[in-house]
Write an enzyme that holds these catalytic residues in place. Structure first.
Site, PDB file in Angstrom:
ATOM      1  N   PRO A  70       8.067 -30.630   7.418  1.00  0.00           N
ATOM      2  CA  PRO A  70       7.440 -29.335   7.128  1.00  0.00           C
ATOM      3  C   PRO A  70       8.264 -28.525   6.130  1.00  0.00           C
ATOM      4  O   PRO A  70       9.464 -28.355   6.304  1.00  0.00           O
ATOM      5  CB  PRO A  70       7.400 -28.628   8.493  1.00  0.00           C
ATOM      6  N   GLU A  71       7.611 -28.065   5.065  1.00  0.00           N
ATOM      7  CA  GLU A  71       8.239 -27.204   4.072  1.00  0.00           C
ATOM      8  C   GLU A  71       7.575 -25.828   4.182  1.00  0.00           C
ATOM      9  O   GLU A  71       6.812 -25.588   5.114  1.00  0.00           O
ATOM     10  CB  GLU A  71       8.072 -27.816   2.673  1.00  0.00           C
TER      11      GLU A  71
END
Ligand code: ZN
Length: 273
Positions: free
Chosen positions: A2-3
């Site tokens: 996840p960014e």
């Protein structure tokens, strides 16, 4: 992994479910999940508090509590958060459950177990070193230029450094460099002013596109609504080795930079730096 767009999507979906909810019980099944304080103190302090706001800084979720403390979560590689009913089953990857006063239960799942919880009074102890938020109005090309000035590291590596800019990871760094027509292996300090401006604009564009698509579901990222992200259908270079560049048709190439898989178009992003 996840960014920024994925973590922000998780945050937005959690806000209506968690804001103003009081925490009534906390169960930790894997103690190393709690980075600080000691797990039993973490549980003691969390129980009885209410969640007053849910924020994000870089890739961290920040729950503000009415006790004045902050509960931070970093999902790292494979962390997932769902809000379910008490009778919902758990599995071997469920490492914590946080019960709420309305009957909902936060489930924290994490296959790779790199994700961490923090409970602190001063959030800067955890997020104090992060660089600027790329979607903030305050973030200017001059700031990016300042932080990469004189740096010998490659620009892709610098974009992954959370002190340069917060929230980018492998997918959106590659996508932004492609849009900015910059070879990922260029030395950061050698970028021209025009290149830095293009990169600044490209980072924002890619992050906004990804936010609209609710992130990229390419492996385990699935937001709380369980509606998968869709940015992977629009990506231009990331994990598209051998496929045609969307601009010029040249096959996308792959290389390793600082151990990270990197994708680029050799024609749109010439190594002329
Ligand atoms: Zn191309």
């Amino acid at each position: 992994m996840p960014e920024l767009p994925e973590v922000e999507t998780v945050r937005r979906e959690l806000v209506p479910l968690l804001t103003s909810r009081r925490i009534t019980r906390v169960e930790i099944y894997w103690h190393r999940l709690i980075d600080r304080p000691a797990p039993e103190i973490f549980v003691q302090h969390l129980v009885g508090t209410s969640i007053t706001a849910l924020r994000r800084r870089g890739k961290y979720l920040i729950f503000d509590l009415d006790s004045g403390e902050h509960w931070l979560i970093h999902l790292r590689m494979t962390g997932q958060i769902y809000v379910r009913q008490a009778q919902a089953p758990i599995d071997a990857h469920t490492h914590a459950r946080v019960y709420l006063d309305d009957g909902g239960v936060i489930h924290y799942r994490d296959q790779r177990k790199f994700g961490r919880f923090y409970l602190v009074r001063d959030e800067d102890q955890v997020v104090g070193d992060l660089g600027p938020e790329p979607l903030s109005e305050d973030w200017q090309p001059e700031d990016l230029a300042e932080r990469i000035r004189g740096r010998r590291a490659r620009i892709k590596t610098l974009l992954l450094d959370q002190r340069v800019v917060a929230g980018l990871g492998n997918i959106y760094a590659d996508e932004a460099l492609f849009l900015a027509r910059i070879h990922p292996a260029c030395e950061g300090g050698r970028l021209t002013e025009a290149q830095v401006r293009r990169l600044h604009r490209a980072i924002r564009q890619v992050l906004l596109e990804a936010l609209r698509a609710r992130g990229s579901t390419m492996s385990t990222y699935i937001p709380p609504s369980e509606r998968r992200g869709e940015y992977q259908q629009q990506r231009r270079v990331y994990r598209r080795k051998g496929q045609p560049c969307p601009v010029c048709g040249t096959p996308i190439e792959h290389m390793k930079l600082s151990g990270r898989s990197t994708y680029f178009c050799p024609r749109c992003q010439p190594f002329s730096c």
